[in-house]
Design a protein around this motif. Structure first.
Motif, mmCIF file in Angstrom:
data_model
loop_
_atom_site.group_PDB
_atom_site.id
_atom_site.type_symbol
_atom_site.label_atom_id
_atom_site.label_comp_id
_atom_site.label_asym_id
_atom_site.label_seq_id
_atom_site.Cartn_x
_atom_site.Cartn_y
_atom_site.Cartn_z
ATOM 1 N N SER A 121 2.806 37.676 2.827
ATOM 2 C CA SER A 121 3.875 38.598 3.213
ATOM 3 C C SER A 121 4.726 39.121 2.054
ATOM 4 O O SER A 121 5.944 38.990 2.065
ATOM 5 C CB SER A 121 4.785 37.916 4.251
ATOM 6 O OG SER A 121 4.023 37.320 5.261
ATOM 7 N N PRO A 122 4.079 39.723 1.062
ATOM 8 C CA PRO A 122 4.846 40.289 -0.052
ATOM 9 C C PRO A 122 5.556 41.562 0.390
ATOM 10 O O PRO A 122 5.303 42.068 1.485
ATOM 11 C CB PRO A 122 3.764 40.628 -1.080
ATOM 12 C CG PRO A 122 2.549 40.899 -0.265
ATOM 13 C CD PRO A 122 2.634 39.978 0.913
ATOM 14 N N ASN A 123 6.428 42.033 -0.464
ATOM 15 C CA ASN A 123 7.169 43.239 -0.147
ATOM 16 C C ASN A 123 6.556 44.435 -0.848
ATOM 17 O O ASN A 123 6.268 44.398 -2.042
ATOM 18 C CB ASN A 123 8.630 43.059 -0.541
ATOM 19 C CG ASN A 123 9.239 41.896 0.213
ATOM 20 O OD1 ASN A 123 9.009 41.736 1.416
ATOM 21 N ND2 ASN A 123 9.984 41.065 -0.488
ATOM 22 N N HIS A 132 5.386 34.345 -3.479
ATOM 23 C CA HIS A 132 4.364 34.835 -2.552
ATOM 24 C C HIS A 132 3.023 34.158 -2.810
ATOM 25 O O HIS A 132 2.246 33.938 -1.905
ATOM 26 C CB HIS A 132 4.220 36.355 -2.664
ATOM 27 C CG HIS A 132 5.448 37.092 -2.236
ATOM 28 N ND1 HIS A 132 6.149 37.912 -3.082
ATOM 29 C CD2 HIS A 132 6.128 37.091 -1.061
ATOM 30 C CE1 HIS A 132 7.194 38.403 -2.437
ATOM 31 N NE2 HIS A 132 7.207 37.922 -1.215
ATOM 32 N N HIS A 158 2.456 39.312 7.046
ATOM 33 C CA HIS A 158 3.616 40.028 7.596
ATOM 34 C C HIS A 158 4.271 40.812 6.450
ATOM 35 O O HIS A 158 5.347 40.458 5.956
ATOM 36 C CB HIS A 158 4.575 38.987 8.184
ATOM 37 C CG HIS A 158 5.721 39.531 8.977
ATOM 38 N ND1 HIS A 158 5.603 39.981 10.266
ATOM 39 C CD2 HIS A 158 7.041 39.670 8.674
ATOM 40 C CE1 HIS A 158 6.786 40.370 10.727
ATOM 41 N NE2 HIS A 158 7.681 40.196 9.768
ATOM 42 N N GLU A 257 6.101 44.310 8.874
ATOM 43 C CA GLU A 257 7.329 44.587 9.620
ATOM 44 C C GLU A 257 7.296 45.951 10.303
ATOM 45 O O GLU A 257 7.815 46.126 11.403
ATOM 46 C CB GLU A 257 8.535 44.483 8.681
ATOM 47 C CG GLU A 257 8.752 43.066 8.166
ATOM 48 C CD GLU A 257 10.025 42.928 7.340
ATOM 49 O OE1 GLU A 257 11.043 43.530 7.735
ATOM 50 O OE2 GLU A 257 9.998 42.240 6.304
ATOM 51 N N TYR A 329 5.130 29.687 10.020
ATOM 52 C CA TYR A 329 5.659 30.658 9.068
ATOM 53 C C TYR A 329 5.775 29.978 7.706
ATOM 54 O O TYR A 329 6.645 29.133 7.510
ATOM 55 C CB TYR A 329 7.046 31.142 9.501
ATOM 56 C CG TYR A 329 7.048 31.949 10.783
ATOM 57 C CD1 TYR A 329 6.921 31.328 12.019
ATOM 58 C CD2 TYR A 329 7.180 33.343 10.746
ATOM 59 C CE1 TYR A 329 6.914 32.073 13.189
ATOM 60 C CE2 TYR A 329 7.178 34.094 11.918
ATOM 61 C CZ TYR A 329 7.045 33.457 13.129
ATOM 62 O OH TYR A 329 7.045 34.181 14.295
ATOM 63 N N VAL A 331 7.024 30.225 4.501
ATOM 64 C CA VAL A 331 8.025 31.045 3.809
ATOM 65 C C VAL A 331 8.970 30.120 3.048
ATOM 66 O O VAL A 331 9.290 29.029 3.527
ATOM 67 C CB VAL A 331 8.832 31.898 4.825
ATOM 68 C CG1 VAL A 331 9.786 32.836 4.096
ATOM 69 C CG2 VAL A 331 7.914 32.682 5.751
ATOM 70 N N PHE A 339 14.993 31.258 9.934
ATOM 71 C CA PHE A 339 14.072 30.775 10.961
ATOM 72 C C PHE A 339 14.774 29.919 12.012
ATOM 73 O O PHE A 339 14.371 29.896 13.168
ATOM 74 C CB PHE A 339 12.872 30.072 10.320
ATOM 75 C CG PHE A 339 11.941 31.066 9.688
ATOM 76 C CD1 PHE A 339 11.121 31.857 10.484
ATOM 77 C CD2 PHE A 339 11.923 31.271 8.316
ATOM 78 C CE1 PHE A 339 10.287 32.821 9.918
ATOM 79 C CE2 PHE A 339 11.100 32.224 7.741
ATOM 80 C CZ PHE A 339 10.280 33.000 8.535
HETATM 81 N N1 ARG Z 1 8.593 39.628 3.049
HETATM 82 C C1 ARG Z 1 9.411 38.456 3.091
HETATM 83 C C2 ARG Z 1 9.849 38.069 1.688
HETATM 84 O O1 ARG Z 1 9.195 38.393 0.730
HETATM 85 C C3 ARG Z 1 8.713 37.280 3.724
HETATM 86 C C4 ARG Z 1 8.325 37.469 5.169
HETATM 87 C C5 ARG Z 1 8.087 36.180 5.859
HETATM 88 N N2 ARG Z 1 7.648 36.307 7.196
HETATM 89 C C6 ARG Z 1 8.417 36.570 8.248
HETATM 90 N N3 ARG Z 1 7.865 36.700 9.420
HETATM 91 N N4 ARG Z 1 9.718 36.708 8.123
HETATM 92 O O2 ARG Z 1 10.859 37.414 1.537
#
Ligand code: ARG
Length: 564
Positions: A121-123, A132, A158, A257, A329, A331, A339
């Motif tokens: 789930s990278p941005n 990540h 994600h 997202e 999850y 994370v 969470f």
């Molecule tokens: N994109 C988010 C980040 O880099 C992590 C997402 C994690 N997953 C979730 N369902 N919130 O911090």
């Protein structure tokens, strides 16, 4: 019957049923040192019912236990110590492993239940960080482990492809963007814009308003906003997929997202219906005071949604789509509160399945003791790390084994495997420092060390030449040197179970190191290929070590070359 059960049963019989198997099993210990046997039973737990000194009870029990089932049973103080029958035990284990091969250790804990794993789930428009990487490799290993015990994992990426940061990025691109520059080096260029935005918005707060307006347009389906967003997303994803390919990791879904953009109205409606939404200074929140948590912010003043709103929609979508038995999850631990809030809101909505949602947090990777951060631009780029690791592996192979066939592939497996193994060897929640030289060493507690041990076992088997590996005459082994290895081999299924129950791949990584160490120690003192009646059994043990090391590495997402 497994060995611990055998020991427990012997105690139950010796107490004439004073204790049941259920009572004895959890009391059976594994002594710290092998001088005290393979298992021990603390006789003092019988002191009350026997009205005797524990030492005497231990003595009495020993007399009642049939000695022929074990190599030795003895009382040491208040303990009964059991030495398993090496020969028959090793015979059974080696036959099992060679019969089952890579299936060895498989068990049914999951009854085919679905387990979505939110991982990586990278941005978008930012480089993939070491954080990540942790999520990616931990998530992948958990997926392999879950599969091994008959769950059905679903790996979900994600992607962070929605949210106010896209407003910022679009605004930054509109101000300073250059199409050509982005095409040439999308991630770094977009990152540059983003970092620059954060530098100047300190003095120009109106930029933040502009950015918010862009995100609002994006959520409302504005064409220009949407096509810029899509372009950034496509370019980033292409780049991420290159890294996943290097790592040898794939996903079942890339629903990030943005996928939930049209699924959030329902969440807001549901919250409204259940009377959970409250107004607070123009924004919509869910109060979580009774959980001792800050309120969850669902909608901002301008009507745009937030990270948690999208996660609520995602949680519900996953429940409906996968009817999961657990939903994980993976994370970083900095999102623990998020969470907790997510689960609390779902609970308030009346969804009991929120109890099946588990945040699997992990610690930070630091460099030289310092935290890494994208905002401040001091990051280790994952692609650099992987490239450097492969180059380092290549160098070592050139020194050690210059004639190795398939050198490039092996260097790749070793370099990338080293990075993955190092990550997974550390307990999930620990922070750890990243130092490439340490990671790619062939000695010490590293991935290459385990791979090297596997390759060594394979080379012994090659040297053994024309043996018929499927028809070995396995009579068992009774020497102390092999016993340590056999005990480790027998432990593999229990280690898999523990790793799954604790969501902790480090259990497997540490196990692989222990097995590799005990095998190398054995091999330093024993001539495997001497012709005697145990030769086939020794070869069976070498083959079993190769099978289990390879499978342990596979569960971590690391390849095991046959030669290196
Ligand atoms: N994109 C988010 C980040 O880099 C992590 C997402 C994690 N997953 C979730 N369902 N919130 O911090």
């Amino acid at each position: 019957m497994d060995q611990k059960n055998l020991v427990a049963q012997a105690i139950v019989t010796a107490t004439d049923g004073t204790l049941s198997l259920e009572q004895v099993l959890p009391k059976i210990e594994v002594p710290k040192s092998y001088d005290l046997g393979d298992y021990a039973f603390p006789a003092f737990i019988l002191a009350k019912s026997y009205h005797k000194a524990p030492q005497m009870i231990a003595q009495e029990l020993v007399e009642k236990i049939p000695q022929e089932d074990f190599d030795k049973v003895q009382a040491v103080g208040p303990y009964v110590n059991f030495f398993l029958a090496k020969q028959s035990f090793s015979q059974t284990i080696l036959q099992d492993i060679l019969g089952q091969q890579a299936e060895y250790g498989a068990q049914d804990l999951g009854h085919a239940g679905n387990v979505p794993i939110d991982m990586s789930s990278p941005n978008i428009a930012k480089p993939m960080s070491m954080g990540h990487l942790r999520s990616t490799v931990i998530g992948n290993s958990l997926a392999e482990l879950l599969k091994k015990v008959n769950y059905n994992p679903i790996k979900i990426n994600h992607l962070g492809d929605w949210g106010t940061q896209f407003g910022k990025l679009i605004e930054a691109y509109k101000l300073w963007g250059n199409e050509e520059e982005v095409r040439q080096d999308p991630i770094n260029t977009l990152l540059k814009y983003y970092v620059h935005f954060h530098e100047v918005d300190q003095e120009q707060p109106e930029l933040d308003d502009e950015a918010r307006a862009w995100f609002k347009k994006l959520e409302d389906g504005d064409q220009e906003a949407h096509s810029l967003w899509k372009w950034f997303r496509d370019e980033s994803l292409k780049f991420f997929k290159g890294i996943y390919q290097e790592l040898g990791i794939d996903f079942d879904s890339y629903n990030g997202e943005s996928f939930y953009n049209d699924k959030m109205d329902e969440i807001v409606e549901l919250l409204e219906e259940k009377g959970l939404l409250k107004e607070s200074r123009g924004a919509e929140i869910v109060d979580l005071e009774k959980y001792n948590l800050n309120p969850a912010l669902i909608k901002k003043t301008d009507g745009t949604t937030l990270y948690i709103t999208r996660d609520l929609a995602a949680a519900l979508y996953r429940f409906r789509t996968y009817d999961f038995t657990q939903s994980l999850y993976v994370v970083g631990n900095e999102q623990t509160n998020h969470f907790k809030q997510l689960k609390a809101v779902l609970k308030e909505m009346g969804y009991d399945w929120s109890d099946q949602i588990h945040h699997i947090p992990f610690g930070l990777i630091t460099a030289g003791g310092k935290k890494l951060s994208t905002r401040r631009g001091n990051i280790i780029l994952l692609e650099d790390v992987l490239n450097d690791a492969v180059a380092l592996a290549e160098k070592q192979i050139a020194e050690k084994n210059p004639d190795l066939p398939n050198k490039e592939q092996v260097a790749h497996d070793v370099g990338v495997g080293a990075v993955i193994f190092h990550d997974l060897k550390n307990e999930r929640l620990n922070n750890f420092d990243f130092n490439l030289e340490e990671v790619v060493r062939f000695e010490g507690e590293t991935g290459p060390y385990v791979q090297y041990t596997h390759a060594r076992a394979m080379s012994i088997l090659r040297k053994a030449g024309d043996i018929d590996r499927d028809n070995l005459n396995i009579v068992g082994l009774n020497d102390e040197g092999s016993w340590e290895v056999v005990r480790q081999l027998a432990n593999f299924p229990a280690m898999i179970k523990r790793a799954v129950e604790e969501y902790e791949p480090s259990v497997i990584a540490k196990y692989a190191i222990r097995l590799a160490k005990s095998f190398n120690k054995y091999y330093a003192h024993t001539k495997v290929l001497t012709d005697d009646e145990q030769k086939d059994s020794r070869l069976a043990m070498v083959a079993s070590v190769a099978v289990v090391l390879k499978e342990a590495l596979r569960l971590l997402g690391v390849n095991a070359p046959d030669e290196m």
